[in-house]
Design an enzyme around this catalytic site. Structure first.
Site, PDB file in Angstrom:
ATOM      1  N   ASP A   1       5.334  58.062 -60.813  1.00  0.00           N
ATOM      2  CA  ASP A   1       5.463  59.448 -61.460  1.00  0.00           C
ATOM      3  C   ASP A   1       4.909  60.412 -61.057  1.00  0.00           C
ATOM      4  O   ASP A   1       4.435  61.209 -61.432  1.00  0.00           O
ATOM      5  CB  ASP A   1       5.169  59.004 -62.746  1.00  0.00           C
ATOM      6  CG  ASP A   1       6.038  60.339 -64.283  1.00  0.00           C
ATOM      7  OD1 ASP A   1       6.971  61.070 -63.681  1.00  0.00           O
ATOM      8  OD2 ASP A   1       4.997  60.507 -65.048  1.00  0.00           O
TER       9      ASP A   1
ATOM     10  N   CYS B   1      22.805  49.217 -83.568  1.00  0.00           N
ATOM     11  CA  CYS B   1      21.826  49.597 -84.319  1.00  0.00           C
ATOM     12  C   CYS B   1      22.189  51.147 -83.409  1.00  0.00           C
ATOM     13  O   CYS B   1      22.508  51.328 -82.931  1.00  0.00           O
ATOM     14  CB  CYS B   1      20.352  48.673 -83.793  1.00  0.00           C
ATOM     15  SG  CYS B   1      19.071  49.647 -83.836  1.00  0.00           S
TER      16      CYS B   1
ATOM     17  N   CYS C   1      17.095  54.480 -83.617  1.00  0.00           N
ATOM     18  CA  CYS C   1      16.309  55.494 -82.991  1.00  0.00           C
ATOM     19  C   CYS C   1      17.183  57.036 -84.017  1.00  0.00           C
ATOM     20  O   CYS C   1      16.801  58.332 -83.156  1.00  0.00           O
ATOM     21  CB  CYS C   1      16.396  55.389 -81.869  1.00  0.00           C
ATOM     22  SG  CYS C   1      17.562  54.542 -81.144  1.00  0.00           S
TER      23      CYS C   1
ATOM     24  N   CYS D   1      15.240  59.699 -85.378  1.00  0.00           N
ATOM     25  CA  CYS D   1      14.527  60.967 -83.870  1.00  0.00           C
ATOM     26  C   CYS D   1      14.618  62.001 -85.165  1.00  0.00           C
ATOM     27  O   CYS D   1      15.436  62.587 -85.875  1.00  0.00           O
ATOM     28  CB  CYS D   1      15.023  61.268 -83.114  1.00  0.00           C
ATOM     29  SG  CYS D   1      14.807  62.835 -82.116  1.00  0.00           S
TER      30      CYS D   1
ATOM     31  N   CYS E   1       5.718  61.661 -78.314  1.00  0.00           N
ATOM     32  CA  CYS E   1       6.351  61.231 -79.390  1.00  0.00           C
ATOM     33  C   CYS E   1       6.883  59.920 -79.259  1.00  0.00           C
ATOM     34  O   CYS E   1       7.099  59.464 -78.419  1.00  0.00           O
ATOM     35  CB  CYS E   1       6.870  61.943 -79.710  1.00  0.00           C
ATOM     36  SG  CYS E   1       8.533  61.019 -81.018  1.00  0.00           S
TER      37      CYS E   1
ATOM     38  N   CYS F   1      10.973  57.164 -81.421  1.00  0.00           N
ATOM     39  CA  CYS F   1      12.426  56.202 -81.346  1.00  0.00           C
ATOM     40  C   CYS F   1      11.981  54.949 -80.081  1.00  0.00           C
ATOM     41  O   CYS F   1      12.692  54.111 -80.259  1.00  0.00           O
ATOM     42  CB  CYS F   1      12.945  56.992 -80.465  1.00  0.00           C
ATOM     43  SG  CYS F   1      12.808  57.855 -78.071  1.00  0.00           S
TER      44      CYS F   1
ATOM     45  N   CYS G   1      12.592  51.113 -82.684  1.00  0.00           N
ATOM     46  CA  CYS G   1      13.519  50.143 -81.994  1.00  0.00           C
ATOM     47  C   CYS G   1      13.110  48.670 -82.302  1.00  0.00           C
ATOM     48  O   CYS G   1      11.781  48.096 -82.044  1.00  0.00           O
ATOM     49  CB  CYS G   1      12.867  49.965 -80.244  1.00  0.00           C
ATOM     50  SG  CYS G   1      14.279  49.586 -79.582  1.00  0.00           S
TER      51      CYS G   1
HETATM   52 FE1  SF4 Z   1      18.489  50.162 -81.537  1.00  0.00          FE
HETATM   53 FE2  SF4 Z   1      16.633  50.764 -79.391  1.00  0.00          FE
HETATM   54 FE3  SF4 Z   1      19.133  50.401 -78.775  1.00  0.00          FE
HETATM   55 FE4  SF4 Z   1      17.670  52.476 -80.075  1.00  0.00          FE
HETATM   56  S1  SF4 Z   1      17.184  52.021 -78.618  1.00  0.00           S
HETATM   57  S2  SF4 Z   1      20.184  51.876 -80.626  1.00  0.00           S
HETATM   58  S3  SF4 Z   1      16.445  51.680 -82.098  1.00  0.00           S
HETATM   59  S4  SF4 Z   1      17.825  48.526 -80.179  1.00  0.00           S
HETATM   60 FE1  SF4 Z   2      12.875  62.100 -80.741  1.00  0.00          FE
HETATM   61 FE2  SF4 Z   2      10.869  61.233 -80.791  1.00  0.00          FE
HETATM   62 FE3  SF4 Z   2      12.314  60.311 -79.442  1.00  0.00          FE
HETATM   63 FE4  SF4 Z   2      11.704  62.890 -78.424  1.00  0.00          FE
HETATM   64  S1  SF4 Z   2      10.632  60.989 -78.335  1.00  0.00           S
HETATM   65  S2  SF4 Z   2      14.029  61.730 -79.411  1.00  0.00           S
HETATM   66  S3  SF4 Z   2      11.546  63.663 -80.256  1.00  0.00           S
HETATM   67  S4  SF4 Z   2      11.922  60.364 -82.071  1.00  0.00           S
END
Ligand code: SF4
Ligand code: SF4
Length: 370
Positions: free
Chosen positions: A133, A191, A194, A198, A241, A244, A248
């Site tokens: 990074d 799926c 996420c 979100c 955050c 997501c 999963c």
């Molecule tokens: Fe599902 Fe994970 Fe793919 Fe999102 S990233 S659609 S939560 S399998």
């Molecule tokens: Fe949404 Fe949090 Fe994922 Fe950003 S980190 S896309 S706000 S769930």
């Protein structure tokens, strides 16, 4: 894998890297996708992402001698799913799990350096340039090219064994490594957890990140005020955050919740410069600087709905030197409401000299008087 690749992989595993892959350098294939994402302004204020596109898509521009890249994945501790929703009323914030403990740049860079040292022992005079990074390098793109995982609908790189909780490091070298590309496949299937969970709708239809709505961007990268309409959606997140990733299914194994990821918010709002430096000196959290973190803490306190947060916010409104923090404390008091919050806002409105903070105080007062 060749004999040399096997030896490098063993050296990387000895340092704790759970994912290792090799790619012969070429121009990255997702240039069009990325250029469109930038042109749409989805990177927000992260101007550095638009710099150096040539070298990002073809790192041979960094050094013409480079021939291949070793992509490494290092796991980090994952949070517990039980904390995803149950936060209201508690005055605890949440910090993305990657930021736990010592700044990962330092930790992972030190381990990657050891791998590079082993590489130089195996092939004296080999060139090795490391990135964690730290430069104009598309780390996840190279990791995907090395078949470490696929880009999920949450835009993270996902691995079927290790989910998405891992840091990436790259060693660019002049050695010839990596055979023909072997695509990983997409295992998201039908799926869409996420996308649906979100809080800000930042993933839209999936696979594309609207950073300007993402809590990670809003709490870490954004330097100025957070748009009022987004603040309620931040919940108690004060640095990054994980939602997501938490939701999963590929991240279901081996979670726990270290308490350092749920700091007591009033303590954070009272940190002065020295206190901030002492607490976050070696942490990735220092990236927000004090004013950014306390801005986020004020929003999170407003979102708790807990009247116990009023005194500490009122104190911030009176004594906090940063107008950005006072402005967000005013918003939080307006959101909490109640006589004590209104009294604190009225007192502050009489003395606030900063125009943006004064506007937030006025907005908070008018919101409650309607
Ligand atoms: Fe599902 Fe994970 Fe793919 Fe999102 S990233 S659609 S939560 S399998
Ligand atoms: Fe949404 Fe949090 Fe994922 Fe950003 S980190 S896309 S706000 S769930």
């Amino acid at each position: 894998m060749t004999g040399l690749e096997n030896e490098i992989a063993a050296a990387a595993r000895a340092q704790g890297f759970v994912l290792v892959g090799f790619t012969a350098l070429r121009r990255l294939p997702r240039e069009e996708f990325y250029s469109r994402w930038l042109a749409d302004g989805r990177h927000g204020e992260m101007a550095y992402l638009a710099r150096d596109p040539e070298r990002r898509f073809d790192p041979r521009g960094l050094d013409a001698r480079l021939r291949s890249v070793i992509s490494l994945g290092f796991p980090y501790q994952a949070p517990a799913p039980s904390r995803v929703v149950d936060w209201r009323g508690e005055m605890r914030g949440r910090i993305a799990s990657y930021a736990l403990g010592e700044d990962y740049h330092d930790r992972v860079m030190a381990l990657a350096r050891s791998v590079a040292a082993d590489l130089e022992r195996l092939r004296p005079h080999a060139l090795a340039r490391l990135y964690v990074d730290t430069g104009p390098v598309f780390e996840r793109e190279w990791a995907a090219e090395a078949s470490l995982g696929w880009f999920g609908k949450n835009t993270n790189l996902l691995n079927r064994t290790h989910g998405s909780y891992f840091f990436l490091a790259e060693i660019f070298t002049d050695l010839e490594l990596g055979g023909a590309p072997a695509p990983y496949g997409d295992f998201c299937g039908t799926c869409r957890r996420c996308i649906d969970l979100c809080p800000t709708g930042a993933l839209e239809g999936g696979y594309v990140m609207e950073s300007r709505r993402c809590i990670s961007y809003l709490t870490i990268e954004l330097r100025g005020a957070i748009a009022p309409e987004l603040r309620p959606h931040l919940g108690n997140w004060i640095f990054g955050c994980d939602i997501c990733q938490e939701v999963c299914p590929w991240n279901e194994e081996g979670r726990n919740q270290p308490s350092e990821l749920e700091p007591y918010l009033p303590d954070l709002l009272m940190l002065d410069d020295e206190g901030f430096r002492a607490r976050f000196r070696n942490s990735a959290i220092k990236r927000t600087k004090r004013r950014g973190l306390l801005r986020n803490v004020a929003v999170a306190l407003g979102n708790t709905g807990n009247p116990d947060a009023v005194p500490v916010l009122a104190q911030a409104l009176r004594r906090e030197p940063e107008p950005l923090v006072r402005a967000h404390a005013a918003w939080a008091l307006g959101r909490l409401g109640g006589d004590a919050a209104m009294r604190a806002l009225r007192k502050a409105s009489a003395i606030e000299a900063d125009p943006a903070a004064a506007a937030e105080i006025a907005a908070a007062l008018s919101l409650r008087s309607r």
